[in-house]
Design an enzyme around this catalytic site. Structure first.
Site, mmCIF file in Angstrom:
data_model
loop_
_atom_site.group_PDB
_atom_site.id
_atom_site.type_symbol
_atom_site.label_atom_id
_atom_site.label_comp_id
_atom_site.label_asym_id
_atom_site.label_seq_id
_atom_site.Cartn_x
_atom_site.Cartn_y
_atom_site.Cartn_z
ATOM 1 N N CYS A 1 -1.179 3.520 -3.955
ATOM 2 C CA CYS A 1 -0.308 4.500 -4.786
ATOM 3 C C CYS A 1 0.888 4.589 -4.693
ATOM 4 C CB CYS A 1 -0.595 6.296 -4.198
ATOM 5 S SG CYS A 1 -0.678 7.059 -5.185
ATOM 6 N N HIS B 1 -6.570 7.343 -4.657
ATOM 7 C CA HIS B 1 -6.467 6.763 -3.309
ATOM 8 C C HIS B 1 -8.261 6.631 -2.426
ATOM 9 C CE1 HIS B 1 -3.209 9.918 -2.530
ATOM 10 N NE2 HIS B 1 -2.699 9.502 -3.808
ATOM 11 N N GLU C 1 -9.458 6.617 -0.075
ATOM 12 C CA GLU C 1 -9.598 7.654 1.294
ATOM 13 C C GLU C 1 -10.864 8.121 1.134
ATOM 14 O OE1 GLU C 1 -6.681 10.083 -0.355
ATOM 15 O OE2 GLU C 1 -6.947 7.688 0.280
#
Length: 385
Positions: free
Chosen positions: A264, A354, A356
């Site tokens: 990001c 992202h 995760e």
């Protein structure tokens, strides 16, 4: 921002955009006034992770999903120590949450943390307006803060813009901390916190990485003091054109050839470190359903995004940089925005989204494995000097 107690239901609220468009509804969360950049999120789930994502600092988030709050709030899904959004906009808030993990309502949590919101407005019309006109400044006014339209509009137009905003230090940790590896320790990573989400070091820890999370103000000496096998630059809020310190630190890491991974904001920092420019998107990418192609494999992933800025790098060629050849590794299939970069002559790569998956799909989790493979394959002798 000024706030008072919870006011969902009957307390009138007004949303005012800087171009003069006005929506009237009811207070949701705290009562008072708040200002920020109006953006919309296309995620149908994961609102708690969105609210606590530091990348949303100073933004007023409009949920495109009409029904929000049905799973309540718990103490396990927080991505940071607090809610970071400046304001929250929903159409139809859940009256009663229904989930076995829920401990309180979303309305109660917003009020407890002083987050001013509005409900009962046509969020579809608001989203269409933002898609046509672009992200812009906005104010939410409720209770005693409601005034005549001209006065409220004047207050909105006095609020700071996101362009030129340097926000990472406002959301990052002020003290270093360590997230230990799960099971046998394989690597040590220095993670520069520009607005990191809690799940990110956890994903690395699951792969045997001991993560040393450092403040956004960390120096090169701080990074190498932990004797890292790799260096990570996190997500975060604000305009990447202001992040000169982070760019300087990243360039020093690239000079030493230490394996590097950014996500990001970290992708934008890598872009700047390589000599590319950055620019503000019209309305950005936000939500957990954005299609991205990994150009190195051809695979298409559904990914989680929150970015209003992007890297200006050529899609159709390999670029020469001060650190060797670089190419665009990932691209958004909706609009061809650069979603990833990789160096071909040094161990460094980044993505704009992202991986995760908090909240979001798990399609991109392999990127953490790619980082560990990079650390496994690169000799570390001389890279920590």
């Amino acid at each position: 921002m000024t706030t008072s107690t919870r006011g969902t239901g009957r307390v009138p609220a007004v949303l005012v955009l800087e171009d003069g468009r006005i929506f009237r509804g009811r207070a949701y969360g705290a009562v008072g006034e708040t200002f920020g950049e109006a953006v919309f999120s296309t995620g149908m789930t994961g609102y708690q992770e969105t609210l606590t994502d530091p990348s949303y600092h100073r933004q007023v988030v409009v949920m495109t999903a009409p029904h929000v709050g049905n799973t309540g709030v718990n103490d396990e899904d927080m991505e940071s120590r607090r809610i970071w959004v400046s304001g929250y906009v929903v159409r139809d808030p859940a009256r009663v949450p229904s989930n076995w993990r829920s401990t309180r309502t979303l309305d109660e949590e917003l009020a407890a943390q002083g987050v001013v919101g509005i409900c009962g407005i046509d969020t579809r019309a608001l989203t269409r307006h933002l898609r046509e006109r672009g992200a812009m400044r906005v104010g939410i006014f409720s209770g005693d803060a409601v005034a005549d339209e001209a006065s409220m509009l004047a207050e909105v137009r006095k609020a700071p813009e996101m362009s030129g905003a340097d926000l990472s230090a406002e959301v990052a940790t002020t003290e270093p901390y360590v997230v230990p590896a799960v099971g046998e320790k394989r690597f040590t990573v220095a993670a520069v916190d520009l607005g990191i989400k809690g799940m990110t070091p956890h994903r690395m820890a699951e792969r045997g990485i001991e993560v040393h999370v450092l403040p956004a103000t960390a120096t090169v000496e701080d990074v190498y003091a932990v004797d890292p096998d790799g260096v990570f630059f996190s997500n975060g809020p604000g305009d990447p054109s202001t992040a000169d310190h982070a760019v300087s630190v990243m360039r020093a890491v690239l000079e030493r050839g230490t394996p590097l991974f950014g996500i990001c904001f970290g992708n934008q920092i890598l872009g700047r470190a390589l000599g590319f420019g950055t620019y503000k998107l019209k309305y950005g990418h936000r939500g957990i359903n954005q299609p991205v192609q990994d150009r190195t494999t051809g695979k298409v992933e559904v990914t989680a995004h929150n970015h209003g800025f992007a890297v200006d790098a050529p899609l159709d060629k390999v670029s020469d940089t001060p650190y060797g050849r670089a190419e665009v590794s990932h691209v958004c299939l909706n609009d061809n925005v650069v979603e990833g970069l990789q160096l071909l002559d040094r161990p460094a790569f980044s993505v704009q989204y992202h991986p995760e998956a908090a909240a979001g799909p798990h399609d991109a989790a392999y990127l953490f494995d790619r980082f560990t493979s990079l650390m496994s394959s690169v000799p570390m002798e001389g890279q920590r000097a």
